[in-house]
Design a protein around this motif. Structure first.
Motif, PDB file in Angstrom:
ATOM      1  N   LEU A   1       0.826  -1.207   0.000  1.00 37.03           N
ATOM      2  CA  LEU A   1       0.000   0.000   0.000  1.00 37.03           C
ATOM      3  C   LEU A   1       0.866   1.266   0.000  1.00 37.03           C
ATOM      4  O   LEU A   1       0.514   2.257  -0.644  1.00 37.03           O
ATOM      5  N   ASP A   2       1.981   1.235   0.720  1.00 39.04           N
ATOM      6  CA  ASP A   2       2.892   2.384   0.705  1.00 39.04           C
ATOM      7  C   ASP A   2       3.458   2.613  -0.695  1.00 39.04           C
ATOM      8  O   ASP A   2       3.552   3.765  -1.158  1.00 39.04           O
ATOM      9  N   ARG A   3       3.850   1.514  -1.371  1.00 37.13           N
ATOM     10  CA  ARG A   3       4.362   1.647  -2.750  1.00 37.13           C
ATOM     11  C   ARG A   3       3.277   2.194  -3.675  1.00 37.13           C
ATOM     12  O   ARG A   3       3.526   3.067  -4.500  1.00 37.13           O
ATOM     13  N   GLU A   4       2.079   1.676  -3.521  1.00 36.59           N
ATOM     14  CA  GLU A   4       0.979   2.141  -4.361  1.00 36.59           C
ATOM     15  C   GLU A   4       0.681   3.617  -4.091  1.00 36.59           C
ATOM     16  O   GLU A   4       0.450   4.395  -5.025  1.00 36.59           O
ATOM     17  N   ARG A   5       0.716   4.035  -2.812  1.00 33.34           N
ATOM     18  CA  ARG A   5       0.485   5.436  -2.475  1.00 33.34           C
ATOM     19  C   ARG A   5       1.569   6.329  -3.084  1.00 33.34           C
ATOM     20  O   ARG A   5       1.279   7.391  -3.640  1.00 33.34           O
ATOM     21  N   ALA A   6       2.825   5.885  -2.987  1.00 35.48           N
ATOM     22  CA  ALA A   6       3.919   6.667  -3.557  1.00 35.48           C
ATOM     23  C   ALA A   6       3.748   6.798  -5.069  1.00 35.48           C
ATOM     24  O   ALA A   6       3.955   7.883  -5.639  1.00 35.48           O
TER      25      ALA A   6
ATOM     26  N   THR B 132       1.360  14.362  -8.909  1.00 30.61           N
ATOM     27  CA  THR B 132       2.313  15.461  -9.122  1.00 30.61           C
ATOM     28  C   THR B 132       2.545  15.694 -10.612  1.00 30.61           C
ATOM     29  O   THR B 132       2.567  16.847 -11.077  1.00 30.61           O
ATOM     30  N   GLU B 133       2.696  14.618 -11.375  1.00 24.95           N
ATOM     31  CA  GLU B 133       2.889  14.735 -12.826  1.00 24.95           C
ATOM     32  C   GLU B 133       1.683  15.405 -13.476  1.00 24.95           C
ATOM     33  O   GLU B 133       1.836  16.288 -14.347  1.00 24.95           O
ATOM     34  N   LEU B 134       0.466  14.977 -13.076  1.00 19.87           N
ATOM     35  CA  LEU B 134      -0.745  15.547 -13.669  1.00 19.87           C
ATOM     36  C   LEU B 134      -0.885  17.030 -13.306  1.00 19.87           C
ATOM     37  O   LEU B 134      -1.303  17.845 -14.154  1.00 19.87           O
ATOM     38  N   ARG B 135      -0.521  17.429 -12.110  1.00 17.63           N
ATOM     39  CA  ARG B 135      -0.591  18.839 -11.731  1.00 17.63           C
ATOM     40  C   ARG B 135       0.410  19.667 -12.551  1.00 17.63           C
ATOM     41  O   ARG B 135       0.099  20.775 -12.993  1.00 17.63           O
ATOM     42  N   GLN B 136       1.594  19.098 -12.724  1.00 12.73           N
ATOM     43  CA  GLN B 136       2.597  19.788 -13.530  1.00 12.73           C
ATOM     44  C   GLN B 136       2.124  19.929 -14.985  1.00 12.73           C
ATOM     45  O   GLN B 136       2.266  20.984 -15.594  1.00 12.73           O
ATOM     46  N   PHE B 137       1.526  18.841 -15.502  1.00 16.63           N
ATOM     47  CA  PHE B 137       1.007  18.874 -16.878  1.00 16.63           C
ATOM     48  C   PHE B 137      -0.073  19.948 -17.006  1.00 16.63           C
ATOM     49  O   PHE B 137      -0.112  20.709 -17.975  1.00 16.63           O
ATOM     50  N   GLU B 138      -0.963  20.009 -15.980  1.00 17.55           N
ATOM     51  CA  GLU B 138      -2.035  20.997 -16.002  1.00 17.55           C
ATOM     52  C   GLU B 138      -1.446  22.418 -16.001  1.00 17.55           C
ATOM     53  O   GLU B 138      -1.883  23.279 -16.773  1.00 17.55           O
ATOM     54  N   ARG B 139      -0.459  22.681 -15.134  1.00 18.45           N
ATOM     55  CA  ARG B 139       0.165  23.996 -15.093  1.00 18.45           C
ATOM     56  C   ARG B 139       0.800  24.356 -16.438  1.00 18.45           C
ATOM     57  O   ARG B 139       0.599  25.458 -16.959  1.00 18.45           O
TER      58      ARG B 139
END
Length: 195
Positions: free
Chosen positions: A142-147, A154-161
């Motif tokens: 679950l920790d790996r999946e969360r990471a 983070t990638e999607l937010r950067q793409f949106e910006r």
């Protein structure tokens, strides 16, 4: 009560409920009666032997005083057996054998109980250990999946910006071009041809 050999042969003991064998108290009481009667018989036998020896030696029969019978004392444990009492010896042997068998069965039951408890504790420890291992593995997964998901967010937010920035730049450049074209050409007359 005068105990006869027929009494010993025909004695019936009551069976005990919920376990095999006879009522131990009843058997002990009966064996105590046998011991008392046997001791009386031995005392009478000794007295008669003394009287016979006195008659044979020529003493007067009045001189021999009757020996008092020993006081009846029931023996709780098997008493030492004289050679003239094989049934009592057999009874004592049977009681000793029964006690030994009882002790063996109790020891066997305790060993089995201890083994069952030990097996159950080992099985419980194995189950707990397995559950803890699975829990740790699941938490790690679950920790790996969360990471991974946080990285993707983070990638999607950067793409949106970046996309918004590019879109704004594109629209602003077109607006500037429109303003530049409108200012340089001046007012254009509208033709009424198509109306």
């Amino acid at each position: 009560m005068a105990l006869t050999p027929d009494d010993v042969v025909t004695k019936q003991f009551q069976h005990v409920r919920f376990k095999e064998g006879f009522d131990p108290d009843e058997v002990d009481d009966f064996l105590d009666e046998i011991v008392v009667e046997w001791r009386k018989t031995i005392a009478e036998n000794e007295e008669l032997k003394a009287k016979l020896a006195a008659y044979e030696s020529g003493s007067a029969p009045a001189a021999a005083a009757p020996a008092p019978a020993p006081a009846p004392t029931p023996a709780p444990a098997p008493a030492p057996v004289s050679e003239g009492a094989p049934p009592a010896a057999a009874s004592a042997g049977i009681i000793e054998l029964a006690q030994r068998l009882h002790d063996e069965h109790v020891a066997e039951g305790q060993a089995k109980r201890d083994q069952l408890i030990s097996d159950a504790q080992a099985q419980a420890a194995a189950i707990v250990s397995e559950a803890e291992t699975k829990g740790r593995e699941e938490l790690a997964r679950l920790d790996r999946e969360r990471a991974t998901l946080e990285g993707r967010i983070t990638e999607l937010r950067q793409f949106e910006r970046d996309y918004r920035q590019q879109l704004r730049s594109y629209i602003e450049s077109h607006l500037r071009d429109l303003e530049t074209t409108a200012n340089s050409s001046g007012p254009t007359p509208v033709s009424a041809v198509g109306l």
